[in-house]
Design an enzyme around this catalytic site. Sequence first.
Site, short mmCIF file in Angstrom:
data_model
loop_
_atom_site.label_atom_id
_atom_site.label_comp_id
_atom_site.label_asym_id
_atom_site.label_seq_id
_atom_site.Cartn_x
_atom_site.Cartn_y
_atom_site.Cartn_z
N GLY A 1 -2.46 0.14 -6.74
CA GLY A 1 -1.46 0.80 -7.55
C GLY A 1 0.09 0.16 -7.52
CE LYS B 1 0.32 5.39 -7.08
NZ LYS B 1 0.48 6.23 -5.84
CB VAL C 1 5.62 2.72 -8.43
CG1 VAL C 1 6.53 3.78 -8.90
CG2 VAL C 1 4.44 3.31 -7.71
N GLY D 1 -2.31 -1.99 -2.81
CA GLY D 1 -3.48 -2.55 -3.06
C GLY D 1 -4.16 -2.36 -4.45
CG ASP E 1 -0.73 8.62 3.36
OD1 ASP E 1 -0.75 8.41 4.63
OD2 ASP E 1 -0.54 7.93 2.64
#
Length: 911
Positions: free
Chosen positions: A151, A168, A153, A149, A267
């Site tokens: 970021g 990133k 890469v 949403g 996470d």
Amino acid sequence: MMTCPPDEAFRRLLDQTSVSTDQSLIEHVGSCPTCGDRLQALAETDDATNVAIETLLARQDIAWPKTDGQASSGQASSGTLDLPATEFDTAPQARSKNRAHTRKSASSTQSDHAGGNREPESPGQRRRSDDPREDFGDYELLRQVGAGGMGIVYQARQKSADRMVAVKLIRPDQLAMLPADRREVWKERFRAEAKAAARLDHEHVVTIYEVGEVEGTLYYSMQFIEGRSLSQMVGESPIENRRVAELIAKVASAVDHAHGQGILHRDIKPQNILVREQPQTGAATGTTLAVGRDRPYVADFGLAKTLDEGGASSTHTGEVMGSPSFMSPEQAQDASRCTIASDVYSLGATLYFALTGRPPFRAASPLETLRQVIGEDPVPPRELNRAIEADLQTITLKALAKEPSKRYRTAEAFAADLECYLDGRPIKARPVSSTERFMRWCRRNPAVAGLTGGVAVLLVLVAVVSMLSAIQLQRLVNREREARQEAEEFFTVSLDVIHDMVTDYAGESLEHVPQMQQARRDLLNRALMLYTRLSKSRPSSPELLAAYARTRYRIAILHDLLGEVEQAKVAHRDAIELFDQLRKQTPDDPQLQLSWSRAHTMLGEALRKTEPVPARRHFDDALTAQRALREAFPDKAIYAREQSRTLNNLGLLLTETGDYPLAEDHLQIGIEILDELSRSKTLPATELSDVLADLARSQINLGVLLRRLPERAGEARQQYETALRTLRQSVDLEPDDRDHRFRLAVAEVDLGNFLLLNVPDEKQSARDHAGSAAKRFDRLTEDFPGIPIYLYEAANARNSLAGILAMMGESPASMTEFRRAESQLEQLQVEFPEFAQTEAKFHSLWGRVCGGIGFLHSQNGDWQSARDFVADAIDHQQAALQRQPKNPEFAAFLEQHRSFQVTVQNRLESN
């Protein structure tokens, strides 16, 4: 009844910046299905709110299929995932829009990605479709490998260093969709992610190279990993148990490193674990073997926070961040409550996924998944995959405990238990019984059952709205506190039951009951059953924790009595760990110091034969505490006795390792302490009997030491004879005490052997002592048929008596005693197979018995039988040495048997 409100009222409810909540509106939503559906629909369609809600509640797995154009450009193949999804995943609306994009031809979709967002205005958007490369500062962006949403890469080449990296960068177009205050929050989180990851230097963490900004676009570059995510690996094919354990153990070590640097990941999930597989080629078959060669990397610190964050943290109270299926219950309620235990939970959830192919909780919606995480237990992994080993299930479920205190205390401890599993050693975690699962459900159910109607809807909303979360969770906390008080009352009663059981069965009133071994086994099973039920509900108060630790120590003693050495080691270590915690809280508690020292002494004794170095450390730790207690309380006999016992055990260890001077010093100090104590006029008869028995034991052990020094044989005999007199006094005071009777019989065997081998013309005295000891052990075996050590010592006494008779020329009588000893060893092997299998001395004794029988056959000219028995003797001594390779006594016996075997073989060949 309230009329259905307009959409604007729902937007205010969902607005995170709202400082007040309309309770009547909440109650209406809870009772009106139509408005509940409207609220859900609004959350899914409102563009601005959508980004916030999806970011908070759902980080869906994004697959990254490569187009034909990418596959042909010389980059990684479609089977390679270089980086996981970033910390900001795309919203459902954006994902649905892009499903159409993925149907385009390869020539027109060079920059498309599955689950992608609107094309960013940053580098990816400006590239021409016929040229996938583009400069971005010092980097040449080659291809997009991940997006979310906020970021995106790229695989890139760093021009100045001429190396392949991953870059990133934050997406300005998505930032522009947010309000100004939320925009700054996301930018700060992007900087925090880079800062957190850059602080880490570990072989299993993706390395950060550079952090910077190009034309207003924040970015950082990192190590480029050629490999797949753990999620992809599991999705493609099942992973074998050991390979999973090796991978997750390495990941846990990396997470522990992050914790050591003050960083929580928040996470951890399979998508954020990249695996560089390093297959090795088998020399014989040419096949590839990946086990043990995989190199996992922890990536994506987008939700990381430092452990010392205070009010400046960008995580607000009540905010829910992370991946619902892999976040801990406390994180599901409020991300600001995350601790090390939260990451441990996520490691457990990742292990669960790798073993079963699915996360512990997964529902039709993120909100329902959160509800399951908070209020339900996971399905045991073995119910989903019977190939999962029991220890791995136990480790997984311990890490997934609802209460943080019941999980592994650190990621390092989690990794250590996985290493125990891989090494074939006992794990520290213990499985949760069905009874315990039921009890845990009962403690949680009153709160869950009360969440009906509007309150149930409110529980869903607390996952979204921070203020509502704080209010409702406080109510749940209050109910949980009441439930915990009831649980601790149950805990206290249960500990009392265990204590009473142990005391009753270990007391003197049952010492002479036949089949006592089985009675104790029954007790152990009952006690361990209760312990298992209670061990997952460790109490918080020091008083209850102390009782809990002492009960664990008592169970360890029961394992000792039953000859279950490995279980005893585990239980003693658990007790020490608990006592360590308590000593930090109340360092001046003498009873606590005593319990701690006893646990160290007993663990040292359990390790003495097989692990002398760590055993000595435990003895030294115990002595330090015991000396301090004696100095503080010189009139307390208990502290003097505990110190003397530890000195005796350490003296034995030093004797066995050949440190004779130091061993003698420790044994002499222990004897002096007990000798002084035995002269006390205040000791009751029972305690005096115990003190005398302890004194005799130390005197015997000193005799054992001195007999190894030929020049001090006279002193050794004096110690043995003094010990016999002391033990007779002890037995006279307490004639029914089996321990004292046992020690007296052992002392007579030792004295008989000593006289036979070290004192000329004392064979008759040696025979008398050995015969008396054999009779004492026979009576003990008859009185207590369930105790294996009595049967072993009876055979040992018979072997000594047989040897004395053989040296006296009484071959028939000698053969009779050898055969009796052999019969008792066979009985021991049948009735107590665990003792026979694990005890090295059992095999050594049988070897000596076989050697003695072989010798008698040779004396009678039966060299064929002599050869067979000496071969058996060698086999048994080798079995003893396999269990204790450094035991010099066993090695000497083996050498004697081999020498005799040569004699027998020469005689057979000459015939």
